[in-house]
Scaffold this active site. Structure first.
Site, PDB file in Angstrom:
ATOM      1  N   TYR A  31       0.842  -1.217   0.000  1.00  0.00           N
ATOM      2  CA  TYR A  31       0.000   0.000   0.000  1.00  0.00           C
ATOM      3  C   TYR A  31       0.870   1.257   0.000  1.00  0.00           C
ATOM      4  O   TYR A  31       1.087   1.878   1.047  1.00  0.00           O
ATOM      5  CB  TYR A  31      -0.923   0.013   1.226  1.00  0.00           C
ATOM      6  N   TRP A  35      -3.926   6.172   2.389  1.00  0.00           N
ATOM      7  CA  TRP A  35      -5.281   5.614   2.497  1.00  0.00           C
ATOM      8  C   TRP A  35      -6.040   6.382   3.560  1.00  0.00           C
ATOM      9  O   TRP A  35      -5.462   6.741   4.606  1.00  0.00           O
ATOM     10  CB  TRP A  35      -5.226   4.134   2.889  1.00  0.00           C
ATOM     11  N   TRP A  37      -8.907   5.881   5.854  1.00  0.00           N
ATOM     12  CA  TRP A  37      -9.103   5.548   7.281  1.00  0.00           C
ATOM     13  C   TRP A  37      -7.827   5.023   7.915  1.00  0.00           C
ATOM     14  O   TRP A  37      -7.643   5.134   9.131  1.00  0.00           O
ATOM     15  CB  TRP A  37     -10.351   4.694   7.527  1.00  0.00           C
ATOM     16  N   GLN A 103     -14.120   6.384   2.229  1.00  0.00           N
ATOM     17  CA  GLN A 103     -13.903   5.340   3.238  1.00  0.00           C
ATOM     18  C   GLN A 103     -14.531   5.781   4.551  1.00  0.00           C
ATOM     19  O   GLN A 103     -14.910   6.959   4.694  1.00  0.00           O
ATOM     20  CB  GLN A 103     -12.399   5.061   3.406  1.00  0.00           C
ATOM     21  N   GLY A 160     -14.118  -0.496   3.522  1.00  0.00           N
ATOM     22  CA  GLY A 160     -12.893  -0.806   4.248  1.00  0.00           C
ATOM     23  C   GLY A 160     -12.696  -2.292   4.518  1.00  0.00           C
ATOM     24  O   GLY A 160     -11.587  -2.742   4.718  1.00  0.00           O
ATOM     25  N   ASP A 162     -12.888  -5.183   2.606  1.00  0.00           N
ATOM     26  CA  ASP A 162     -13.009  -5.555   1.206  1.00  0.00           C
ATOM     27  C   ASP A 162     -13.787  -6.849   0.921  1.00  0.00           C
ATOM     28  O   ASP A 162     -14.690  -6.875   0.113  1.00  0.00           O
ATOM     29  CB  ASP A 162     -11.621  -5.707   0.583  1.00  0.00           C
ATOM     30  N   ARG A 195      -5.455 -13.021   1.018  1.00  0.00           N
ATOM     31  CA  ARG A 195      -6.026 -11.897   0.262  1.00  0.00           C
ATOM     32  C   ARG A 195      -7.396 -12.272  -0.314  1.00  0.00           C
ATOM     33  O   ARG A 195      -7.765 -13.445  -0.371  1.00  0.00           O
ATOM     34  CB  ARG A 195      -5.077 -11.524  -0.888  1.00  0.00           C
ATOM     35  N   TYR A 342      -7.970 -12.140   5.174  1.00  0.00           N
ATOM     36  CA  TYR A 342      -8.309 -10.719   5.180  1.00  0.00           C
ATOM     37  C   TYR A 342      -9.486 -10.415   6.116  1.00  0.00           C
ATOM     38  O   TYR A 342      -9.346 -10.558   7.321  1.00  0.00           O
ATOM     39  CB  TYR A 342      -8.556 -10.303   3.732  1.00  0.00           C
ATOM     40  N   GLU A 385      -0.528  -6.656   9.586  1.00  0.00           N
ATOM     41  CA  GLU A 385      -1.815  -6.060   9.214  1.00  0.00           C
ATOM     42  C   GLU A 385      -2.964  -6.704  10.011  1.00  0.00           C
ATOM     43  O   GLU A 385      -3.839  -6.023  10.526  1.00  0.00           O
ATOM     44  CB  GLU A 385      -2.010  -6.278   7.707  1.00  0.00           C
TER      45      GLU A 385
HETATM   46  C1  DGY Z   1      -6.693  -2.868  -1.512  1.00  0.00           C
HETATM   47  O1  DGY Z   1      -6.288  -2.437  -2.596  1.00  0.00           O
HETATM   48  O2  DGY Z   1      -6.483  -4.013  -1.109  1.00  0.00           O
HETATM   49  C2  DGY Z   1      -7.350  -1.979  -0.576  1.00  0.00           C
HETATM   50  O3  DGY Z   1      -7.849  -2.650   0.525  1.00  0.00           O
HETATM   51  C3  DGY Z   1      -8.331  -1.068  -1.146  1.00  0.00           C
HETATM   52  O4  DGY Z   1      -8.575  -0.092  -0.188  1.00  0.00           O
END
Ligand code: DGY
Length: 418
Positions: A31, A35, A37, A103, A160, A162, A195, A342, A385
């Site tokens: 990332y 972003w 939030w 978000q 948020g 996903d 993921r 996730y 994470e």
């Molecule tokens: C991603 O790209 O995985 C994000 O969670 C999108 O906000």
């Protein structure tokens, strides 16, 4: 025995390493931009060691606000490698290259909490931010409110969470066969079992195309989209944001009539996401009215929004007794629970921080116990994470800003024994 000072120093180091000058990325590689939030939660952690820099985090985020009030989910301040979909795919024309969705508005609450740390130092900065925060809230109330007063999302990335099971039923009704071809980057950085699936991504990109095709015009998207899910996390975080704005506007001598009306509307919306079948707050498809049947971490944000409910206190006690590291993103006894994937099972310290803030507001006796579990989880397994809620095994990206922030702002404090 946890060496609190050593872990605290490591948390500060994570946030400093992820600092890109005025904003903090969630983690390197996976990332690489700002972003929404994530930044708000990071700011809460940064405020523990550098108040000026915490303000700047929120100010940089708000510099990306669109004319219509929307504050984007991603701000692409610079070009970076290794993320899909980048600014060129979104094709938006806000003041900073950005994505076309928003978000959860944690930044409003973060601004209030940062201001409360030093109200005189923060006076002029808050005065400058307040109109922007109000305008963002107006945008939510105009474009993301269903007819019952709950806040819905038009994209799983906007919510948020996903790949939460909350979207499964609504997603199953959407034919994404017209999706453009694309190459994912996320699975080059982390284990693909942690993921969202390819099917999930098809929906994300298909919904992106739908917005882009109408130049991100909210009215046109509203007419065309088949994806509208009223969601506890969005509803509770928005209600909390509006309550905080109300308090701030009162403190700054501004008119609060409209905000008071918003609160009444959102409180009715909260009642509309109570699912008696699972005895919990749940997501509801706006078009079909069907509940998702998902007890999620979002369900436990009721206290954060100023809503106490005895059944949710019971759910919290269950969560604490069923697994070592609650609150999981999805019920560990739920039908599609996956401890690593996730938002379908792992425990996220960032959401637990928000749950903890709400529990502390109400003096819920389980709050110190929850805090201690997350404290052990992070101290023993690092700033990943998210984590397996049963074993604590780290998953997803490493050296994550909002996990470090959850430690700094909340988990590091041990004020009880259980
Ligand atoms: C991603 O790209 O995985 C994000 O969670 C999108 O906000």
């Amino acid at each position: 025995m946890i060496d609190v000072d050593a872990v605290t120093q490591r948390a500060i180091d994570v946030l400093k390493r992820n600092d890109r000058g005025g904003y903090t990325i969630p983690t390197d590689g996976l990332y690489p931009y700002q972003w929404n939030w994530d930044s708000a939660i990071s700011a809460l952690g940064i405020a523990e060691f550098d108040l000026d820099r915490a303000w700047q985090e929120i100010e940089t985020l708000m510099s990306g606000q669109w004319d219509n009030g929307m504050v984007p989910q991603i701000l692409f301040h610079t070009e970076a490698e290794g993320y899909f979909p980048g600014a060129d795919v979104w094709n938006c024309d806000g003041p900073v290259p950005s994505s076309g969705i928003s978000q959860p508005p944690v930044a409003v609450t973060a601004a209030r909490l940062i201001w409360e740390k030093d109200t005189s130092l923060g006076k002029s900065r808050m005065e400058a931010l307040l109109p922007k925060l109000r305008c963002w809230t107006d945008w939510f109330m105009r474009w993301r409110l269903d007819d019952k007063g709950a806040v819905f999302t038009r994209h799983p990335w906007e919510a948020g969470r996903d790949n939460a099971p909350d979207w499964d039923k609504s997603a199953a009704r959407i034919d994404t066969s017209g999706v453009q071809s694309y190459i994912r980057e996320d699975t080059k950085h982390v284990n693909s079992d942690h993921r969202p699936t390819q099917k999930d991504y098809d929906l994300y990109v298909w919904l992106l195309q739908l917005g882009r095709d109408v130049n991100w015009d909210d009215g046109a998207i509203a007419e065309n989209t088949p994806f509208k899910v009223a969601d506890p996390l969005m509803t509770f975080i928005t209600l909390r944001a509006v309550r905080d704005l109300h308090a701030l506007c009162e403190a700054f001598g501004q008119n609060t009539d409209q905000l008071a009306e918003y609160i009444t509307v959102l409180e009715a919306g909260v009642d509309s996401i109570w699912n008696p079948e699972i005895q919990a707050y749940d997501s509801r498809d706006v078009q079909t009215g069907e509940f998702a049947g998902s007890l999620s971490c979002g369900s436990y944000l009721c206290w954060y929004a100023g809503v106490d409910r005895k059944e949710m206190r019971g759910q919290l006690r269950n969560a604490l007794s069923r697994t070592k590291y609650p609150v999981a993103s999805y019920d560990i006894q739920g039908a599609v629970f996956d401890p690593h994937r996730y938002w379908r099972g792992p425990t996220w310290p960032c959401v637990n921080l928000l749950i903890g803030i709400g529990l502390a507001d109400f003096g819920v006796p389980e709050e110190p116990k929850l805090r201690r579990r997350i404290r052990e989880l992070v101290a023993e397994n690092g700033f990943s994470e998210y984590f397996d809620p049963i074993t604590g095994t780290p998953a997803g990206g490493k050296s994550f800003s909002w996990t470090a922030a959850a430690w700094l702002r909340w988990a590091r404090f041990d004020t009880h024994s259980d």
